[in-house]
Write a protein that holds these residues in place. Structure first.
Motif, mmCIF file in Angstrom:
data_model
loop_
_atom_site.group_PDB
_atom_site.id
_atom_site.type_symbol
_atom_site.label_atom_id
_atom_site.label_comp_id
_atom_site.label_asym_id
_atom_site.label_seq_id
_atom_site.Cartn_x
_atom_site.Cartn_y
_atom_site.Cartn_z
ATOM 1 N N ARG A 103 41.416 36.766 26.897
ATOM 2 C CA ARG A 103 42.045 38.082 27.098
ATOM 3 C C ARG A 103 41.418 39.163 26.218
ATOM 4 O O ARG A 103 41.324 40.322 26.617
ATOM 5 C CB ARG A 103 43.540 38.013 26.777
ATOM 6 C CG ARG A 103 44.413 37.404 27.851
ATOM 7 C CD ARG A 103 45.865 37.531 27.437
ATOM 8 N NE ARG A 103 46.772 36.903 28.372
ATOM 9 C CZ ARG A 103 47.317 37.509 29.424
ATOM 10 N NH1 ARG A 103 47.014 38.781 29.666
ATOM 11 N NH2 ARG A 103 48.154 36.869 30.215
ATOM 12 N N CYS A 104 41.032 38.774 25.014
ATOM 13 C CA CYS A 104 40.524 39.744 24.029
ATOM 14 C C CYS A 104 39.160 39.274 23.534
ATOM 15 O O CYS A 104 39.019 38.871 22.360
ATOM 16 C CB CYS A 104 41.487 39.875 22.856
ATOM 17 S SG CYS A 104 43.230 40.033 23.320
ATOM 18 N N PRO A 105 38.137 39.279 24.395
ATOM 19 C CA PRO A 105 36.838 38.694 24.033
ATOM 20 C C PRO A 105 35.995 39.622 23.163
ATOM 21 O O PRO A 105 35.027 40.232 23.621
ATOM 22 C CB PRO A 105 36.176 38.453 25.396
ATOM 23 C CG PRO A 105 36.738 39.523 26.271
ATOM 24 C CD PRO A 105 38.140 39.782 25.786
ATOM 25 N N ALA A 263 35.823 31.063 18.892
ATOM 26 C CA ALA A 263 36.491 32.325 19.193
ATOM 27 C C ALA A 263 35.777 33.505 18.549
ATOM 28 O O ALA A 263 35.808 34.620 19.082
ATOM 29 C CB ALA A 263 37.942 32.271 18.733
ATOM 30 N N SER A 264 35.113 33.285 17.416
ATOM 31 C CA SER A 264 34.418 34.391 16.737
ATOM 32 C C SER A 264 33.181 34.840 17.504
ATOM 33 O O SER A 264 32.662 35.929 17.257
ATOM 34 C CB SER A 264 34.031 33.980 15.316
ATOM 35 O OG SER A 264 33.070 32.953 15.349
ATOM 36 N N THR A 265 32.684 34.009 18.423
ATOM 37 C CA THR A 265 31.496 34.375 19.211
ATOM 38 C C THR A 265 31.867 34.943 20.571
ATOM 39 O O THR A 265 30.999 35.090 21.436
ATOM 40 C CB THR A 265 30.587 33.151 19.410
ATOM 41 O OG1 THR A 265 31.283 32.171 20.204
ATOM 42 C CG2 THR A 265 30.200 32.519 18.083
ATOM 43 N N ALA A 266 33.144 35.276 20.787
ATOM 44 C CA ALA A 266 33.610 35.689 22.117
ATOM 45 C C ALA A 266 32.826 36.868 22.670
ATOM 46 O O ALA A 266 32.568 36.948 23.880
ATOM 47 C CB ALA A 266 35.101 36.036 22.049
ATOM 48 N N PRO A 272 33.231 35.321 29.260
ATOM 49 C CA PRO A 272 34.235 34.794 28.330
ATOM 50 C C PRO A 272 35.502 34.289 29.018
ATOM 51 O O PRO A 272 36.104 33.318 28.556
ATOM 52 C CB PRO A 272 34.525 35.974 27.398
ATOM 53 C CG PRO A 272 34.085 37.184 28.153
ATOM 54 C CD PRO A 272 32.945 36.743 29.014
ATOM 55 N N GLN A 273 35.937 34.936 30.116
ATOM 56 C CA GLN A 273 37.164 34.500 30.772
ATOM 57 C C GLN A 273 37.048 33.065 31.288
ATOM 58 O O GLN A 273 38.012 32.317 31.292
ATOM 59 C CB GLN A 273 37.505 35.429 31.950
ATOM 60 C CG GLN A 273 38.176 36.727 31.554
ATOM 61 C CD GLN A 273 37.234 37.682 30.851
ATOM 62 O OE1 GLN A 273 36.090 37.842 31.251
ATOM 63 N NE2 GLN A 273 37.711 38.315 29.794
ATOM 64 N N ARG A 274 35.867 32.673 31.717
ATOM 65 C CA ARG A 274 35.679 31.313 32.229
ATOM 66 C C ARG A 274 35.147 30.365 31.161
ATOM 67 O O ARG A 274 35.644 29.250 30.982
ATOM 68 C CB ARG A 274 34.704 31.339 33.411
ATOM 69 C CG ARG A 274 34.485 29.975 34.072
ATOM 70 C CD ARG A 274 33.223 29.974 34.918
ATOM 71 N NE ARG A 274 32.026 30.084 34.090
ATOM 72 C CZ ARG A 274 30.792 30.235 34.575
ATOM 73 N NH1 ARG A 274 30.611 30.319 35.877
ATOM 74 N NH2 ARG A 274 29.757 30.322 33.761
ATOM 75 N N ASP A 275 34.126 30.805 30.425
ATOM 76 C CA ASP A 275 33.382 29.887 29.557
ATOM 77 C C ASP A 275 34.098 29.548 28.258
ATOM 78 O O ASP A 275 33.992 28.415 27.770
ATOM 79 C CB ASP A 275 32.004 30.477 29.235
ATOM 80 C CG ASP A 275 31.110 30.556 30.456
ATOM 81 O OD1 ASP A 275 31.498 29.987 31.504
ATOM 82 O OD2 ASP A 275 30.041 31.187 30.395
ATOM 83 N N LEU A 276 34.816 30.509 27.659
ATOM 84 C CA LEU A 276 35.458 30.237 26.369
ATOM 85 C C LEU A 276 36.528 29.138 26.459
ATOM 86 O O LEU A 276 36.504 28.191 25.663
ATOM 87 C CB LEU A 276 36.041 31.521 25.791
ATOM 88 C CG LEU A 276 35.076 32.349 24.935
ATOM 89 C CD1 LEU A 276 35.674 33.711 24.629
ATOM 90 C CD2 LEU A 276 34.743 31.628 23.640
ATOM 91 N N PRO A 277 37.467 29.213 27.414
ATOM 92 C CA PRO A 277 38.446 28.114 27.504
ATOM 93 C C PRO A 277 37.790 26.763 27.793
ATOM 94 O O PRO A 277 38.185 25.741 27.209
ATOM 95 C CB PRO A 277 39.347 28.551 28.679
ATOM 96 C CG PRO A 277 39.204 30.035 28.737
ATOM 97 C CD PRO A 277 37.792 30.315 28.345
ATOM 98 N N ILE A 278 36.772 26.750 28.662
ATOM 99 C CA ILE A 278 36.083 25.492 28.968
ATOM 100 C C ILE A 278 35.365 24.974 27.730
ATOM 101 O O ILE A 278 35.409 23.778 27.408
ATOM 102 C CB ILE A 278 35.092 25.685 30.133
ATOM 103 C CG1 ILE A 278 35.846 26.011 31.423
ATOM 104 C CG2 ILE A 278 34.239 24.434 30.334
ATOM 105 C CD1 ILE A 278 34.948 26.349 32.597
ATOM 106 N N GLY A 279 34.680 25.869 27.020
ATOM 107 C CA GLY A 279 33.949 25.467 25.819
ATOM 108 C C GLY A 279 34.868 24.908 24.741
ATOM 109 O O GLY A 279 34.580 23.869 24.136
ATOM 110 N N HIS A 554 41.942 41.505 29.196
ATOM 111 C CA HIS A 554 41.112 41.132 30.341
ATOM 112 C C HIS A 554 41.839 40.039 31.125
ATOM 113 O O HIS A 554 42.042 38.933 30.624
ATOM 114 C CB HIS A 554 39.748 40.622 29.870
ATOM 115 C CG HIS A 554 38.946 41.663 29.157
ATOM 116 N ND1 HIS A 554 37.872 42.299 29.727
ATOM 117 C CD2 HIS A 554 39.072 42.196 27.917
ATOM 118 C CE1 HIS A 554 37.357 43.166 28.874
ATOM 119 N NE2 HIS A 554 38.080 43.123 27.755
ATOM 120 N N SER A 555 42.227 40.348 32.328
ATOM 121 C CA SER A 555 42.958 39.384 33.135
ATOM 122 C C SER A 555 41.994 38.417 33.819
ATOM 123 O O SER A 555 40.780 38.626 33.845
ATOM 124 C CB SER A 555 43.809 40.105 34.189
ATOM 125 O OG SER A 555 42.987 40.926 35.005
ATOM 126 N N GLY A 556 42.559 37.347 34.380
ATOM 127 C CA GLY A 556 41.739 36.389 35.112
ATOM 128 C C GLY A 556 41.263 35.211 34.290
ATOM 129 O O GLY A 556 40.530 34.362 34.791
#
Length: 633
Positions: A103-105, A263-266, A272-279, A554-556
């Motif tokens: 949400r806050c990348p 999270a610091s590299t967001a 980021p909406q897809r890759d950060l949660p997966i990572g 950021h939604s989605g």
């Protein structure tokens, strides 16, 4: 349009403005806060890069030591279950990080989320604690590399004299040139660019993972060959009882610290909406799987009471006439430490950059190199501090301070998820550069909106109205038992419930941990804390979440499940671990936090980018930002 909010009420005075500065909140994106003139970081990271960073930062040399200590003192053959429970507890924080980072990348991790959801004062303390965590963490890791490196070269005296530890004559100080040199090398890699440094970390992490896979495969072969002696004990799976297994979980929980570095590299993630949660999810799953498989094998090879507490894996193989494996395992430990060192030094420059962007630290830390697109000056400053500490000081005694920053960040991220869902910010700051776009205001006599104010620096004593949005005054009817709540009252119930939940979690954790307290104090405190916690959970479960959560940030991206239960459990676990860190650790951390308060009072508060901001409702602020972006296009 909406209300234009002002900082000072009648009679507020300067002291009230100081308090207001602690709760002022910023917009989700840095650019939206007037920082578009800053050079942005490179968008270069994908899922594979994030997994390399997460696994590398999480799996340090601790796994090569921790399995022996915890098995001997707490868990016994149930060590794998301890790792599983700790992994589940870490996953609760990972779920919260996954939602907020998508949400806050932006750079800044927990500091950034706290600034958006809670306020400037809490965000400053979180950022200041994270600076301490990464500096001491990096120094401690670097200091641990040289003894392991010496073993590869034949023992304690195996390193060349210019790299070996030496005692300064006349002083009780042992310097470690090897540690300082390694910090400078890692700092150089980080200055080359995020993609280059992540590639190097990926190689080092791959070597470490290969060594752990060797331990699993070769250890399994030995186990099946010799009959898994460690599991054929009369004491069974739980020699210290189920309580011992849970005590082991609390200890090995700290082996999962590191995934928050992602999270610091967001800001540098392509999607980021897809890759950060997966990572985050993949990194945590891989770490937990490796920990569990290694512990299953090692505890099975050697009875838990016979394990070497310092070198459990090496000694397990040596007891089966595989001395040559000791060198391979030591190499894995060195690679793990090098990877963890990169994981410790990577986030801090981005924390410094985020705080400098917001004006809370000198602007020199926010400079981004145009060629490499990394905050080089902040990275070099981080490297110099870590190298100096690792060269002169044995910081192993300060290692507990590392956990304070992480657990405070985990706690605040969980609280931020609750705030985002139930009482998200409904007013956004306008920097001085955009205030000329505010429509002419008309003052409505007697109109007040004090319940949700966030501080600004206006000197007006009334609260002007820019324009009224019909939707904002429509009452949203919600059924709560026999009560019908307006939107304003629903936010009040949500806010108070979150506060009671946090107070209850603290009281319950503190009283449950204070076994030396008299019973007539301890048990009532437990009861009060548990009641507040349960009341907060029931209240939050009974009211609707705020509709603004669907469009906040950021939604989605990823949505944290089981809210409010999951964040509340996360808060309780982290507060319990914080309380149990010990008085000596808290005394040291308190000194650092007091220094931070002084820095904020005399510098950060006055130079904050929100010092002269005016707050307007979300709808009007978004319209102004859209007009501003259109004018720049």
């Amino acid at each position: 349009m909406g209300f234009l909010v002002d900082t000072q009420k009648e009679g507020g005075g300067h002291s009230w403005g100081c308090v207001r500065s602690l709760v002022r909140r910023k917009q989700v994106d840095s650019a939206a806060n007037g920082h578009s003139h800053h050079q942005q970081l490179a968008k270069a990271l994908t899922v594979s890069h994030l997994v390399a960073i997460g696994v590398g930062a999480t799996i340090g040399a601790g796994v090569y030591i921790l399995v022996g200590t915890v098995a001997r003192e707490h868990s016994g053959p149930s060590l794998a279950l301890s790792f599983l429970i700790a992994g589940i507890a870490a996953a609760l924080s990972a779920f919260c990080y996954a939602e907020l980072s998508s949400r806050c990348p932006s750079a800044g991790s927990a500091y950034h989320y706290s600034y958006i959801c809670v306020g400037e004062g809490v965000a400053w303390l979180i950022g200041w604690a994270l600076i301490l965590e990464y500096t001491i963490g990096g120094s401690a890791v670097a200091r641990g590399i040289s003894p392991n490196l010496a073993l590869i070269f034949g023992g304690e005296d195996g390193l060349p004299s210019f790299l070996a530890r030496q005692q300064i004559p006349g002083l009780d100080v042992i310097v470690d040139p090897c540690a300082a040199i390694l910090v400078f090398i890692v700092t150089g890699f980080l200055c080359l660019g995020i993609k280059e440094s992540t590639f190097a970390q990926g190689i080092v992490t791959a070597v470490n993972v290969c060594v752990l896979l060797f331990v699993i495969v070769a250890g399994s072969y030995l186990g099946f060959k010799t009959g898994w002696a460690g599991y054929e004990l009369p004491t069974g799976l739980f020699p210290f009882g189920v309580d011992g297994m849970f005590a082991g979980s609390a200890t090995v929980f700290f082996a999962f610290i590191g995934f928050d570095s992602l999270a610091s590299t967001a800001e540098e993630v392509k999607n980021p909406q897809r890759d950060l949660p997966i990572g985050i999810g993949l990194a945590l799953f891989l770490c937990c799987s490796l920990y569990m498989m290694v512990s299953i094998v090692i505890v099975g090879l050697v009875p838990y009471y016979a394990m070497d507490p310092d070198t459990p894996i090496s000694s397990a193989f040596a007891s089966h006439d595989m001395q040559w494996a000791v060198y391979l395992i030591t190499l894995g430990a060195v690679m793990a430490l090098c990877s963890a060192l990169m994981g410790s030094l990577l986030p801090q420059p981005r924390i410094l950059m985020a705080m400098a962007r917001d004006g809370l630290l000198p602007s020199v830390f926010s400079d981004v190199n145009r060629r490499t697109q990394v905050p080089v000056k902040a990275t070099v400053a981080t490297g110099l501090c870590a190298a100096t500490l690792s060269f002169f000081l044995d910081v192993s005694q300060l290692a507990g301070m590392v956990s304070v920053g992480t657990l405070l960040a985990f706690t605040m991220v969980a609280i931020s998820v609750l705030i985002l869902r139930y009482v998200p910010p409904d007013e956004l700051p306008l920097p001085a550069s955009l205030q000329d776009r505010i429509d002419p205001v008309s003052v409505i006599p007697g109109e007040t909106k004090s319940s949700h104010h966030v501080g600004t620096s206006s000197n007006s004593t009334k609260q002007p109205l820019i324009g009224e949005n019909d939707a904002s005054v429509m009452e949203k009817q919600e059924a709560l038992g026999f009560w019908v709540l307006s939107e304003e009252n629903r936010r009040k119930v949500g806010g108070w419930s979150i506060m009671f939940t946090c107070i209850g979690a603290f009281l319950l954790s503190y009283s449950a941990s204070s076994i030396n307290f008299p019973g007539f104090i301890r048990y009532p405190l437990c009861g009060i804390g548990g009641s507040l916690l349960l009341a907060g959970l029931i209240a939050l479960s009974s009211i609707d979440q705020d509709d603004a959560r669907h469009t906040f940030g950021h939604s989605g991206g990823f949505i944290c499940p089981l809210v409010p239960l999951l964040p509340i459990i996360c808060i309780l676990i982290n507060m319990y671990l914080l309380v149990n860190l010990g008085s000596a650790t808290w005394a040291r951390v308190s000194v650092w936090l007091v220094i931070g308060v002084l820095v904020y009072v005399f510098y950060g508060r006055k130079h904050s980018s929100l010092a002269n901001a005016v707050y307007v409702t979300t709808a009007h602020a978004e319209e102004i930002y859209r007009e501003h972006e259109a004018s720049l296009a």
